[in-house]
Design a protein around this motif. Structure first.
Motif, mmCIF file in Angstrom:
data_model
loop_
_atom_site.group_PDB
_atom_site.id
_atom_site.type_symbol
_atom_site.label_atom_id
_atom_site.label_comp_id
_atom_site.label_asym_id
_atom_site.label_seq_id
_atom_site.Cartn_x
_atom_site.Cartn_y
_atom_site.Cartn_z
ATOM 1 N N ILE A 1 -4.107 18.613 1.575
ATOM 2 C CA ILE A 1 -4.480 19.589 0.565
ATOM 3 C C ILE A 1 -3.901 20.943 1.001
ATOM 4 O O ILE A 1 -3.748 21.189 2.196
ATOM 5 C CB ILE A 1 -6.023 19.616 0.458
ATOM 6 N N HIS A 2 -3.514 21.791 0.047
ATOM 7 C CA HIS A 2 -3.011 23.122 0.410
ATOM 8 C C HIS A 2 -3.634 24.190 -0.482
ATOM 9 O O HIS A 2 -4.091 23.906 -1.585
ATOM 10 C CB HIS A 2 -1.484 23.181 0.290
ATOM 11 N N VAL A 3 -3.647 25.406 0.043
ATOM 12 C CA VAL A 3 -4.209 26.545 -0.680
ATOM 13 C C VAL A 3 -3.100 27.579 -0.828
ATOM 14 O O VAL A 3 -2.712 28.210 0.158
ATOM 15 C CB VAL A 3 -5.381 27.188 0.106
ATOM 16 N N CYS B 1 0.430 28.884 2.506
ATOM 17 C CA CYS B 1 -0.789 28.096 2.447
ATOM 18 C C CYS B 1 -1.832 28.818 3.291
ATOM 19 O O CYS B 1 -1.528 29.323 4.369
ATOM 20 C CB CYS B 1 -0.553 26.691 2.992
ATOM 21 N N ILE C 1 -4.332 27.516 4.790
ATOM 22 C CA ILE C 1 -4.808 26.761 5.946
ATOM 23 C C ILE C 1 -3.864 27.180 7.064
ATOM 24 O O ILE C 1 -2.683 26.808 7.069
ATOM 25 C CB ILE C 1 -4.761 25.239 5.663
ATOM 26 N N HIS D 1 -1.230 25.261 8.795
ATOM 27 C CA HIS D 1 -0.055 24.927 7.988
ATOM 28 C C HIS D 1 0.906 26.113 7.897
ATOM 29 O O HIS D 1 2.110 25.957 8.076
ATOM 30 C CB HIS D 1 -0.473 24.504 6.571
ATOM 31 N N MET E 1 4.652 26.743 6.553
ATOM 32 C CA MET E 1 4.371 26.881 5.123
ATOM 33 C C MET E 1 4.066 28.332 4.743
ATOM 34 O O MET E 1 2.965 28.674 4.323
ATOM 35 C CB MET E 1 3.218 25.948 4.732
#
Ligand code: C2O
Ligand code: CU
Length: 510
Positions: free
Chosen positions: A426-428, A492, A494, A497, A502
């Motif tokens: 999952i990514h934000v 992202c 997180i 990540h 990212m």
């Protein structure tokens, strides 16, 4: 002097006195139009304003190691702002200039990023625009808090370990159309992995010691903190309007917030209040997001009414995350006659006109260092996250970190982006310096099975700075780059990540 003239003179004097008194009260500094509201933010200290000018909030902020009790009876040498976790709460009205005299007393370089705040590029605290402040060094941040909402500040250098060690604080900005409430609470959610003696894990110093599972997903733990403690409690008033300002500072953990038997009326998120609030039993809050919600407790005095994170799954084939109690709440008194307003007049966020044409693609993927995908970290990658073969790498459009070509945008331009998550995690997605609006998603909302998917109400009225994209799905957003040229990070949220690839930037050019 005749008696009548004397009486008239007395009357004029009394009248003048009345005017002076009335002027005195109306000239007194008035910070807000709201009625009396009690603020109960257990465990959070308020920042002290050193400046007498009501238009300026000036404070000292020192990043330093301090011994705190995150779990009762255990001493933890946390990294803190001014000695507490969370750091001091900055409370201002929109339009206030914030001046921060920052000193780094940590054993490592750091910066402060003002998450969600629209500000001049040089004040953003990201690596693209600021050399990290070395141990013993200082920096002065100064900018105007333009938008009502709840924001936060945290390091943007080694953010995976520095945020996890306790470096975060909250900024609450009030506007002119705030709802009337009886009680207000800032609730900062986090989790922390402590060793049995209360010490933070050694992998914060040494990435190679981080278990592969946490390298992949991000650091998380079963020790959940609210306002820096695992055993916070809050007393509620039945029948009264409570306003909760939720912030999730955890690296990975999501919270599926619910109060059994109750509904929240969600009135805002990130940098926006909603003209048309919506009711929901659950609020799914991801890393770095904020939600603003009203709740009228209904239970007898003495009853327990916990704030829980309900069970949920991150993907259809994922195991269920178990339900937990985040914050113990109980009813201490009661009041009657309150109702929640159906709308918040005067807060409508103007919608950005969506440009035609194909969106710019931002594709999130993952691979392995030395793996078949051929993904590599840039040679000038963030030390010490150089990693070794077998460690995960997180990429945007198949490249990592400074190898990702920046996206160039003209000042004043409106741009549409499609963020597509083709990885297993999952990514934000988080954007610095500008709010975005959510235009579309191929994920559909269901309060139990798919709490992550975006609600229509958010697409219709939210302006956000962070949004979750589940594995296999995409979200289309639009942002108007109408001011503040410069180099604005997107990444992202997180941090395991973003620090492993990212993260890139949007260049807003004149
Ligand atoms: Cu809160 Cu660039 O992040
Ligand atoms: Cu991610």
């Amino acid at each position: 002097m005749s008696l009548s003239v004397f009486m008239r003179a007395i009357r004029i004097l009394v009248m003048l006195l009345g005017i002076v008194i009335a002027m005195g009260t109306s000239c007194a500094p008035r910070r807000e139009q709201e009625p009396a509201r009690s603020d109960d933010n257990p465990g959070i200290t308020s920042a002290i304003d050193l400046n007498g000018d009501p238009a300026v909030f000036e404070m000292n902020l020192v990043a330093k190691v301090a011994t705190v009790e995150l779990v009762a009876g255990k001493k933890t040498a946390a990294w803190t702002y001014n000695g507490t976790v969370p750091g001091p709460l900055v409370d201002v009205v929109a339009g206030t200039r914030l001046v921060v005299h920052f000193k780094n007393e940590l054993p490592q370089a750091t910066t402060i990023h003002w998450h969600g705040v629209r500000l001049p590029n040089s004040m953003d605290g990201a690596m693209a625009v600021q050399e990290p402040v070395q141990p013993g060094g200082t920096f002065e941040y100064s900018f105007v808090l333009r938008d009502p909402g709840l924001y936060w500040f945290h390091p943007h250098h080694r953010s995976d370990s520095q945020i996890e060690r306790g470096l975060y604080g909250v900024i609450r900005v009030r506007g002119t159309s705030e709802p009337r409430v009886d009680h207000e609470h800032v609730v900062v959610l986090d989790d922390v992995r402590l060793q049995s003696d209360g010490a933070l894990p050694a992998d914060l110093d040494d990435y190679s010691q981080l278990p592969l599972d946490l390298k992949l997903h991000g650091r998380w733990s079963d020790t959940v903190l609210v306002n820096g403690r695992n055993d916070r409690a809050l007393t509620l008033q039945a029948g009264a309007i409570h306003r909760f300002r939720f912030l999730n500072t955890a690296n990975l953990r999501y919270f599926n917030l619910t109060v059994p038997g109750h509904k929240f009326r969600v009135i805002g998120t990130d940098g926006s209040l909603f003209e048309k609030p919506y009711d929901t039993t659950h609020i799914l809050i991801g890393p770095s997001e904020r939600y603003d919600a009203l709740l009228i407790p209904s239970a007898a005095v003495g009853a327990q009414l916990p704030l829980m994170s309900d069970a949920f799954s991150r993907a259809e084939d994922d195991t269920l995350q178990p339900a937990i109690t985040a914050l113990k709440m109980s009813i201490g008194s009661s009041v009657t006659g309150r109702t929640l307003a159906d709308s918040l007049p005067g807060v409508a966020v103007p919608r950005i006109a969506v440009p035609d044409g194909e969106p710019t693609l931002i594709e999130f993927d993952q691979g392995t260092q030395g793996g078949a995908e051929g993904y590599t970290l840039p040679a000038d990658g963030p030390d010490p996250l150089v990693g070794k073969d077998g460690d995960p790498i997180f990429v945007i459009n198949k490249k990592a970190g400074s190898d990702i070509p920046p996206i160039e945008v003209k000042l004043g331009e409106t741009k549409k982006f499609k963020i597509h998550n083709i990885s297993h995690q999952i990514h934000v997605f988080h954007l610095h310096g500008f709010f975005f609006q959510i235009v579309d998603t191929d994920d559909s909302y269901d309060p139990v099975k798919k709490p992550f998917a975006l609600r229509r109400e958010l697409m219709d009225q939210a302006q956000k700075d962070s949004v979750t994209i589940r594995s296999g799905f995409s979200v289309t957003i639009v942002a108007k780059f109408d001011d503040e040229p410069g180099r604005w990070m997107y990444h992202c949220h997180i941090p395991e990540h973003s620090e492993r690839g990212m993260m890139s930037e949007i260049r807003v050019v004149k």
